[in-house]
Scaffold this active site. Structure first.
Site, PDB file in Angstrom:
ATOM      1  N   GLY A 221       2.071  -9.271   1.902  1.00  0.00           N
ATOM      2  CA  GLY A 221       0.890  -9.785   1.211  1.00  0.00           C
ATOM      3  C   GLY A 221      -0.083 -10.551   2.082  1.00  0.00           C
ATOM      4  O   GLY A 221      -0.864 -11.354   1.577  1.00  0.00           O
TER       5      GLY A 221
ATOM      6  N   HIS B  80      -6.372   0.492   5.168  1.00  0.00           N
ATOM      7  CA  HIS B  80      -5.416   1.306   5.924  1.00  0.00           C
ATOM      8  C   HIS B  80      -5.523   0.932   7.409  1.00  0.00           C
ATOM      9  O   HIS B  80      -6.631   0.783   7.935  1.00  0.00           O
ATOM     10  CB  HIS B  80      -5.733   2.794   5.730  1.00  0.00           C
ATOM     11  CG  HIS B  80      -4.760   3.677   6.445  1.00  0.00           C
ATOM     12  ND1 HIS B  80      -3.483   3.906   5.978  1.00  0.00           N
ATOM     13  CD2 HIS B  80      -4.862   4.353   7.619  1.00  0.00           C
ATOM     14  CE1 HIS B  80      -2.844   4.696   6.829  1.00  0.00           C
ATOM     15  NE2 HIS B  80      -3.655   4.974   7.835  1.00  0.00           N
TER      16      HIS B  80
HETATM   17  C1  GAR Z   1      -1.345  -3.479   6.142  1.00  0.00           C
HETATM   18  O1  GAR Z   1      -1.388  -3.331   7.536  1.00  0.00           O
HETATM   19  C2  GAR Z   1      -2.045  -2.319   5.454  1.00  0.00           C
HETATM   20  O2  GAR Z   1      -3.134  -1.842   6.176  1.00  0.00           O
HETATM   21  C3  GAR Z   1      -0.927  -1.311   5.388  1.00  0.00           C
HETATM   22  O3  GAR Z   1       0.205  -2.062   5.043  1.00  0.00           O
HETATM   23  C4  GAR Z   1       0.081  -3.368   5.598  1.00  0.00           C
HETATM   24  C5  GAR Z   1       0.348  -4.373   4.499  1.00  0.00           C
HETATM   25  O4  GAR Z   1       0.397  -5.655   5.015  1.00  0.00           O
HETATM   26  N1  GAR Z   1      -1.200  -0.305   4.419  1.00  0.00           N
HETATM   27  C6  GAR Z   1      -0.961   0.984   4.588  1.00  0.00           C
HETATM   28  O5  GAR Z   1      -0.408   1.435   5.562  1.00  0.00           O
HETATM   29  C7  GAR Z   1      -1.421   1.880   3.436  1.00  0.00           C
HETATM   30  N2  GAR Z   1      -1.458   3.244   3.813  1.00  0.00           N
HETATM   31  P1  GAR Z   1       0.322  -6.940   4.071  1.00  0.00           P
HETATM   32  O6  GAR Z   1       1.387  -6.749   2.973  1.00  0.00           O
HETATM   33  O7  GAR Z   1       0.670  -8.061   4.975  1.00  0.00           O
HETATM   34  O8  GAR Z   1      -1.062  -7.020   3.510  1.00  0.00           O
END
Ligand code: GAR
Length: 195
Positions: free
Chosen positions: A14, A113
């Site tokens: 998150g 992304h």
């Molecule tokens: C982030 O780096 C986001 O860009 C990626 O998951 C991570 C979540 O981090 N999303 C994807 O790869 C979607 N295809 P967070 O939970 O710390 O925000």
């Protein structure tokens, strides 16, 4: 202008949601998170939401790993509508969306992304970039459609790949860019600049 009611859907720690909260608290972002939903019980994003006093919801999906069952997704769409959500913000949500959500929120679902789309859609995009040997990585905010990271691009930030980068160090640098980019794009919706 009244704060834009949003919901956040995430599967992980998150940090992007935290960046959104920080921007709201700093007065830089006129949105009001009304619900944080996750498909992963115990996900860090739940603790962040609870600390901020935002209602949370854990989606139970016993059948599929890469999407929600039609009935589960239909119920989620209805809950979001009932909560008055006007924009659904995906922040580290790792399933594909199907017609119940896409039809309930046309051009009202966005995602971040960790690559310069259309390069490197899918899982662990930063690893894909490192393995491909590109000099520049980055992140993209885009509208969500039924494909994997294929919707219309709203904004991107570039991040250099440095000599000696590991997957972890590159992802960390991309996340710094994400935390700046996502609140900035959200503000365009909050200020009603984007239709
Ligand atoms: C982030 O780096 C986001 O860009 C990626 O998951 C991570 C979540 O981090 N999303 C994807 O790869 C979607 N295809 P967070 O939970 O710390 O925000």
């Amino acid at each position: 202008m009244s704060p834009l009611p949003i919901a956040i859907l995430g599967s992980g720690k998150g940090s992007n949601f935290q960046a959104i909260l920080t921007a709201i608290q700093a007065g830089r972002l006129n949105v009001r998170p009304v619900l944080v939903a996750t498909d992963v019980s115990g996900a860090g994003i739940l603790d962040l939401a609870a600390s901020a006093g935002i209602p949370t919801m854990v989606i139970s999906e016993p059948k599929f790993r890469t999407r929600l069952s039609t009935d589960v997704e239909t119920a989620l769409a209805q809950q979001l509508k009932d909560a008055g959500v006007e924009l659904l913000v995906l922040a580290g949500y790792m399933r594909l969306l199907k017609s119940p959500l896409l039809e309930a929120f046309p051009r009202r679902i966005i995602n971040i992304h960790p690559s310069l789309l259309p390069a490197f859609p899918g899982l662990e995009a930063w690893k894909q970039a490192l393995e491909a040997g590109v000099p520049t990585a980055g992140c993209t905010v885009h509208f969500v459609d039924g494909g994997m990271d294929t919707g219309e691009i709203l904004a991107q930030s570039e991040v250099p790949v440095l000599a000696g980068d590991t997957a972890a160090s590159l992802h960390a640098r991309i996340q710094v860019a994400e935390h700046e980019l996502y609140p900035r794009v959200l503000a365009r919706f909050a200020d009603r600049e984007l239709p």
